[in-house]
Design an enzyme around this catalytic site. Structure first.
Site: not given
Ligand SMILES: Nc1ncnc2c1ncn2[C@@H]1O[C@H](COP(=O)(O)OP(=O)(O)O)[C@@H](O)[C@H]1O
Ligand SMILES: O=P(O)(O)OC[C@H]1O[C@](O)(COP(=O)(O)O)[C@@H](O)[C@@H]1O
Length: 319
Positions: A11, A23-24, A72, A102-104, A125, A127, A129, A154, A171, A185, A214, A250
């Site tokens: 995301g 970076v650049v 993704r 993010g994590d993925g 990200t 989130d 997370d 509100r 999520r 609040g 209220k 948004i």
């Molecule tokens: N186990 C994995 N091995 C290799 N690439 C991964 C793996 N998990 C996620 N990715 C790559 O990272 C991309 C982003 O991961 P995603 O979980 O969608 O978002 P985020 O990085 O925000 O958590 C995935 O679409 C995929 O290309």
């Molecule tokens: O853009 P998509 O694929 O609809 O994903 C929506 C999801 O991505 C997020 O905005 C952020 O998630 P990641 O940054 O972990 O990918 C979540 O909060 C939301 O549920």
């Protein structure tokens, strides 16, 4: 280190552009070439890599989204897709990569590290997370966007004496809901980390009414259910006027806050510096306001700690 690549994945998040710019520009300052990789890991597979110069990142520090595009990319998880990505990286003689995501995305970065490509991860990200860092890029901006919406809702909620449910992103992690609920609040915060029963929510609404309130604001993290169902369930139990708003995308767009621009700038520069110093296979994070780096294997094994103190405080203060 002669040439590095930079990509944004998963995301998008406000502040990613500030990080790309850093970076650049820091790489060019360090006499290193930078390739901008298009649409996350898809760009590695499809050999979509372009040389970035100083002007290629002009006028982006204040913009949300990511000029590199993101995706993704399921194919990158396959052996074949990953193999193509590695071939392209070797063909282009890329000596290191900065992955903003993010994590993925970091799991993908870990695979690249294990395959011998020095990698630095910048947490991007909304989130928030990721366990190893206090903050991720984009979280602060999204939080402020949500707060702005809570304030507006509100006002009307109070005029009409209503209960308003505001569904926010997150999520698996309730940070956006928790901290916007505390700062906004809210009467109730519904998050995956601390489930609360519908009866419990109704009790809080009725208690507030009895005290002369209220309105009631419920901030619901998407990982805990959806606003429409919650409205229905409340209406089955108590006779109050309930409305809901799903904030949706948004939350992910818009101009980054000062905090996210500073974080993106610092992390972008730090990522390059680490690669120049021969340090790869790490992720960047913040602790006590400072940017630090940590081994990627270690960081991805950590479990996110839930901020019970903030949760309890929300309850106490919204009595
Ligand atoms: N186990 C994995 N091995 C290799 N690439 C991964 C793996 N998990 C996620 N990715 C790559 O990272 C991309 C982003 O991961 P995603 O979980 O969608 O978002 P985020 O990085 O925000 O958590 C995935 O679409 C995929 O290309
Ligand atoms: O853009 P998509 O694929 O609809 O994903 C929506 C999801 O991505 C997020 O905005 C952020 O998630 P990641 O940054 O972990 O990918 C979540 O909060 C939301 O549920």
């Amino acid at each position: 280190m002669r040439r590095i690549g930079v990509l944004t994945s998963g995301g998008d998040a406000p502040g990613m552009n500030a990080a790309i710019r850093a970076v650049v520009r820091y790489a060019i300052y360090s006499n290193i070439e930078v390739l901008g990789i298009g649409k996350g890991y898809r760009g590695l597979i499809e050999n979509d890599m372009k040389n970035m110069d100083l002007s290629s990142v002009a006028d982006i520090i204040h913009r949300g989204g990511t000029i590199l595009g993101t995706d993704r990319c399921e194919e990158f998880k396959t052996e074949e897709g990953f193999g193509k990505a590695l071939d392209n990286l070797r063909y282009r003689e890329v000596d290191g990569i900065i992955v903003i995501g993010g994590d993925g995305s970091f799991q993908g970065a870990r695979k690249l590290s294990r395959a011998g490509i020095p990698t630095v991860g910048i947490p991007g990200t909304i989130d928030n997370d990721l366990a190893y860092t206090e903050y991720t890029l984009g979280f602060n901006t999204a939080l402020n966007t949500i707060l702005d919406s809570i304030g507006k809702i509100r006002d009307t909620s109070s005029s009409h004496e209503r209960t308003n449910i505001i569904e926010v992103m997150g999520r698996h992690c309730g940070d956006l809901a928790l901290y916007s609920g505390l700062a906004g609040g809210a009467e109730v915060v519904m998050i995956p980390e601390a489930p609360i029963s519908i009866d419990g929510i109704c009790e809080i609404i009725m208690r507030g009414k009895a005290r002369g309130k209220k309105h009631s604001i419920i901030v619901l993290a998407e990982g805990s259910g959806n606003a429409y169902d919650l409205k229905d369930e409340i209406n089955k139990r108590i006779d109050v006027s309930v409305r809901y708003t799903v904030l949706g995308y948004i939350q992910r767009g818009g101009t980054p806050t000062a905090y996210d621009r500073l974080l993106g700038s610092r992390m972008g520069a730090k990522g390059v510096e680490l690669l120049v110093d021969g340090i790869g296979n790490v992720v960047l994070g913040t602790k006590d306001g400072k940017v630090f780096h940590q081994d990627i294997e270690e960081a991805l094994c950590m479990e996110k700690q839930f901020d019970y103190e903030a949760y309890e405080l929300t309850k106490i203060l919204s009595v």
